[in-house]
Design a protein around this motif. Structure first.
Motif, PDB file in Angstrom:
ATOM      1  N   VAL A  73      31.282 103.801 -45.467  1.00 59.16           N
ATOM      2  CA  VAL A  73      31.642 103.186 -44.191  1.00 59.16           C
ATOM      3  C   VAL A  73      30.447 102.357 -43.728  1.00 59.16           C
ATOM      4  CG1 VAL A  73      32.186 103.662 -41.766  1.00 59.16           C
ATOM      5  CG2 VAL A  73      33.281 105.000 -43.564  1.00 59.16           C
ATOM      6  N   TYR A  97      43.424 105.686 -48.289  1.00 57.44           N
ATOM      7  CA  TYR A  97      42.497 106.790 -48.003  1.00 57.44           C
ATOM      8  C   TYR A  97      41.330 106.301 -47.152  1.00 57.44           C
ATOM      9  CZ  TYR A  97      45.260 109.567 -51.110  1.00 57.44           C
ATOM     10  OH  TYR A  97      46.316 110.246 -51.654  1.00 57.44           O
ATOM     11  N   ARG A 148      41.649 103.641 -45.247  1.00 60.55           N
ATOM     12  CA  ARG A 148      42.312 103.255 -44.006  1.00 60.55           C
ATOM     13  C   ARG A 148      42.504 104.425 -43.048  1.00 60.55           C
ATOM     14  NH1 ARG A 148      46.504 102.811 -41.152  1.00 60.55           N
ATOM     15  NH2 ARG A 148      47.208 100.868 -40.212  1.00 60.55           N
ATOM     16  N   SER A 149      42.666 105.633 -43.592  1.00 62.71           N
ATOM     17  CA  SER A 149      42.975 106.792 -42.731  1.00 62.71           C
ATOM     18  C   SER A 149      41.760 107.301 -41.963  1.00 62.71           C
ATOM     19  CB  SER A 149      43.551 107.927 -43.578  1.00 62.71           C
ATOM     20  OG  SER A 149      42.517 108.587 -44.297  1.00 62.71           O
ATOM     21  N   ILE A 150      40.588 106.700 -42.210  1.00 67.93           N
ATOM     22  CA  ILE A 150      39.386 107.192 -41.510  1.00 67.93           C
ATOM     23  C   ILE A 150      39.391 106.705 -40.063  1.00 67.93           C
ATOM     24  CG2 ILE A 150      36.857 107.132 -41.436  1.00 67.93           C
ATOM     25  CD1 ILE A 150      36.894 107.040 -44.502  1.00 67.93           C
ATOM     26  N   ARG A 151      39.183 107.640 -39.160  1.00 70.81           N
ATOM     27  CA  ARG A 151      39.239 107.381 -37.722  1.00 70.81           C
ATOM     28  C   ARG A 151      38.219 106.323 -37.314  1.00 70.81           C
ATOM     29  NH1 ARG A 151      39.026 112.818 -34.854  1.00 70.81           N
ATOM     30  NH2 ARG A 151      37.052 112.883 -35.938  1.00 70.81           N
ATOM     31  N   LYS A 180      43.788  97.717 -39.289  1.00 74.28           N
ATOM     32  CA  LYS A 180      44.504  98.588 -38.354  1.00 74.28           C
ATOM     33  C   LYS A 180      45.119  97.791 -37.225  1.00 74.28           C
ATOM     34  CE  LYS A 180      42.421 102.987 -39.425  1.00 74.28           C
ATOM     35  NZ  LYS A 180      41.935 104.257 -38.902  1.00 74.28           N
TER      36      LYS A 180
END
Lengths: 323, 323
Positions: B217, B249, B251-254, B278
């Motif tokens: 990230v 996967y 993309r799903s990170i907050r 997003k």
């Protein structure tokens, strides 16, 4: 009891009394959470006094739905006439601290589990309903109540999560009809899914990487499993709560019949185990052998022992139970 | 061109001609595959001669929908009047071996990408449609055609996959209304989801483990990425086809705004890149800078170079484009 009679009796109780407590099972899932808030919204429209009480706070992923009261926050025992218990197949799914509030009250049991033990004075149990949220949606219709945006959001969350995004066997055309109606009230499906499913952390993804590296499949290709050890949590900074859906990665492997997730726990020498079946094998029966339980296709238990001992022992039990 | 006029012109072409070829883009996704089979079913009901041609065979996860013809299997050049190209924003998304069949034919372009280049003699482009499958569903209605079970299955697959199980921003109440209608025709949503999403292999799970171990990230927490190198494929025995949803996967990170998946390809020194946004950042615009394209929230491109050079270069471009 026919569905028609149950729902009209529920409406009778709602009309007759003024004060209600709403609660649900421990480790509440999206249906337990959403249906409680949706029912609260309905009862408040009917000018009832409503308290939602659960042992633990609303899980953070569902915080956008609102707050309820935890027993520790109560200054005095809540004063109410009727307790409505949602999504709970029996009273042992309620924590004692909540159960103690319900003594001598009228218990109303609204649920969709086929295994429901009809513990209420009034029991509305409909195993055909995709979610308890779907039953509360029907209650809005029968009571001629307009669904507020907050109510719609709660109902949508209940149905979305209990149908696994409209894909489990409990999904039918009615499920989509209801979702369509709720979206018209102003629900943004992407916004909701982001809040519930888009909340991974870098740490939880690193933990998933380590867990997936442990995946194994039995020689006959029918059982798959993976595990999380405490040292993986230390290494990644993730927590046990991050492992909630790990069993589904094993479950997604083609040809498997049973998937199992093992994890070490905060309790020394206790292994937490989740089972998933693709349909033929009853994993509720397997979990019961280890003093656990659940549904025929999704269950869990805890076993004293070390991971290296527990895994082969459980696999051997599952091999025997394969259909 | 208004939506009404386009669809009636499409119907005019279908009524006027007798023979059709249907095709779609390389690496066909569920919408490309489902909408082709659904349109074939509709045209055959209208007693047309129809050939579906694509460069590669139907991907195995979608094999339950049927088969189409690959150019290598053609004994002679197919004889048809009209080519209908589905879900393709421009002609460069068609492989040359298919393009060569379309010379001198009437090209009809049916698509829902906002970036569509209107390359057909007739262009029906509706960016409001959740999937091309939704447009074909409307065509059934306007042509007063009964949807067969096979047609319903193909339409359901198109809509299910392109809305990410009814959760992406393209989902609205109409999407659920259509799903409800299709389920009434006899579609089993669980059966379909098991076939499309429950077909991982032990090798693909091992590859996912390796890919997830590369997740990073950016310092500002707004960009996340992961990659697959050719040696990971060798080590696990998995294939490039197994990486289709890896970008999600990241993309799903907050808190992330843009997620990126990089993979080495069979073509030496070419990196395949998938972007997901997003919502705020237009990743179609980013992909276009690299001669790629797609949707504002999901796009892709290919870049010549080595992974270690391409990753920082692309991250820098995305940093500039962040909103």
């Amino acid at each position: 009891m026919s569905r028609g009679r149950s729902i009209s009796e529920i409406i009778g109780i709602i009309n007759k009394y003024d004060s209600f407590l709403i609660t649900s099972h421990i480790n509440p899932d999206g249906d337990a959470i959403g249906s409680q808030f949706a029912l609260k919204s309905l009862l408040e429209q009917k000018k009832k006094r409503v308290t939602v009480v659960n042992a633990e706070p609303v899980p953070s992923a569902y915080g956008f739905l609102g707050k309820w009261i935890c027993p520790g926050e109560l200054k005095q025992k809540p004063d109410f006439e009727v307790a409505i218990i949602l999504d709970s197949s029996n009273l042992s799914r309620l924590p004692e601290v909540v159960l103690s509030l319900l003594l001598d009250k009228i218990l109303v049991n609204i649920d969709h589990h086929i295994s429901n033990e009809k513990f209420g004075r009034l029991n509305w149990v409909d195993p055909e309903a995709s979610a308890v949220g779907e039953m509360i949606y029907r209650l809005y219709g029968k009571m001629d109540c307009k669904i507020s945006r907050d109510g719609a959001l709660a109902l949508y969350v209940a149905i979305l999560t209990d149908t696994g995004l409209f894909r489990y066997t409990n999904t039918d055309s009615t499920t989509h009809d209801i979702a369509s109606e709720l979206l018209k009230i102003g629900i943004d499906p992407h916004w909701v899914a982001e809040r519930i499913y888009g909340v991974n952390t870098l740490a939880s993804m690193k933990l998933l990487a380590l867990a997936l590296s442990t995946i194994k499949v039995s020689d006959n290709g029918r059982i798959g499993w993976l595990c999380v050890r405490s040292d993986m949590l230390k290494k990644t900074g993730a927590s046990f709560q991050d492992t909630g859906d790990f069993v589904n990665y094993a479950r997604s492997i083609r040809g498997l019949e049973v998937a199992i997730f093992f994890s070490e726990t905060e309790t020394k020498d206790e292994i937490k185990i989740s089972f998933r079946s693709k349909g033929k094998t009853d994993v509720n029966a397997i979990a019961k052998n280890f003093q656990g339980g659940g549904h025929p296709q999704a269950s869990g238990c805890r076993i004293k022992g070390k991971l290296d001992e527990v895994i082969p022992m459980v696999i051997a039990e599952v091999q025997k139970a394969l259909r």
